[in-house]
Design a protein around this motif. Structure first.
Motif, PDB file in Angstrom:
ATOM      1  N   ARG A 177       0.803  -1.218   0.000  1.00 36.29           N
ATOM      2  CA  ARG A 177       0.000   0.000   0.000  1.00 36.29           C
ATOM      3  C   ARG A 177       0.839   1.272   0.000  1.00 36.29           C
ATOM      4  O   ARG A 177       0.297   2.361  -0.120  1.00 36.29           O
ATOM      5  CB  ARG A 177      -0.939  -0.007   1.189  1.00 36.29           C
ATOM      6  N   ARG A 234      -4.910   4.599   0.364  1.00 39.53           N
ATOM      7  CA  ARG A 234      -5.621   4.632   1.638  1.00 39.53           C
ATOM      8  C   ARG A 234      -7.057   5.103   1.438  1.00 39.53           C
ATOM      9  O   ARG A 234      -7.385   5.736   0.433  1.00 39.53           O
ATOM     10  CB  ARG A 234      -4.897   5.505   2.651  1.00 39.53           C
ATOM     11  N   THR A 269     -11.381   4.396  -1.530  1.00 42.18           N
ATOM     12  CA  THR A 269      -9.963   4.068  -1.638  1.00 42.18           C
ATOM     13  C   THR A 269      -9.368   4.856  -2.800  1.00 42.18           C
ATOM     14  O   THR A 269      -9.923   4.887  -3.897  1.00 42.18           O
ATOM     15  CB  THR A 269      -9.776   2.557  -1.876  1.00 42.18           C
ATOM     16  N   GLU A 271      -2.929  -1.731  -8.591  1.00 44.55           N
ATOM     17  CA  GLU A 271      -3.679  -2.100  -7.391  1.00 44.55           C
ATOM     18  C   GLU A 271      -5.175  -1.826  -7.559  1.00 44.55           C
ATOM     19  O   GLU A 271      -5.936  -1.908  -6.599  1.00 44.55           O
ATOM     20  CB  GLU A 271      -3.142  -1.339  -6.170  1.00 44.55           C
TER      21      GLU A 271
END
Length: 157
Positions: free
Chosen positions: A54, A75, A83, A116
């Motif tokens: 992350r 985050r 997110t 991601e």
């Protein structure tokens, strides 16, 4: 050759722990204040083993070593925000400005976020930091749906 193309010929790589002194130096060029303890904590947070998927840091090599850096993280903790990717910090040596280094770092962060599954990117910039504001605005950043507010507790009556 365009600035972005020229920057692409420069080595973009993950930041390493031995980049700490260069990051402190580059940051001090812009802020006027060397903050090694602060940056040590940032390196521990962003480059440490916990949460590594992350958080990340990228560096870009110039003719004389590290010419710039970017720290990013994924985050979703603030007030129901979805997110998203955050550009936590970006810094470029003065000799590296207007050569596409910051754009190359931001493009690398965008790719990392996309890997991601994150496509919204946010950052915070001091409203009087015109060069940095101009950089982000030129790359498509606009005011977001949240307004940052702060209170100085020492000034309470």
């Amino acid at each position: 050759m365009s600035d972005a193309a020229r920057a692409q010929t420069t080595a973009l790589r993950p930041l390493r722990r031995d980049d700490l002194d260069d990051v402190v130096r580059i940051d001090a060029l812009h802020t006027g204040d060397a903050k090694p303890a602060y940056w040590t904590r940032i390196f521990d947070t962003f480059l440490g083993s916990s949460g590594r998927e992350r958080t990340f840091g990228f560096g870009i090599e110039g003719a004389h070593g590290l010419a710039g850096y970017l720290f990013g993280e994924i985050r979703a903790v603030e007030f129901g925000s979805e997110t998203c990717g955050w550009v936590f910090a970006i810094g470029i040596e003065r000799e590296g400005t207007r050569k596409g280094h910051a754009s190359a770092l931001l493009d690398a962060a965008r790719r990392r976020f996309a890997q991601e599954g994150v496509h919204k990117i946010r950052t915070m910039v001091r409203r009087n930091d015109v060069p940095v504001l101009s950089f982000f605005r030129a790359r498509g950043f606009v005011g977001g749906p949240y307004v940052q507010l702060e209170l100085n507790g020492e000034e309470q009556s």
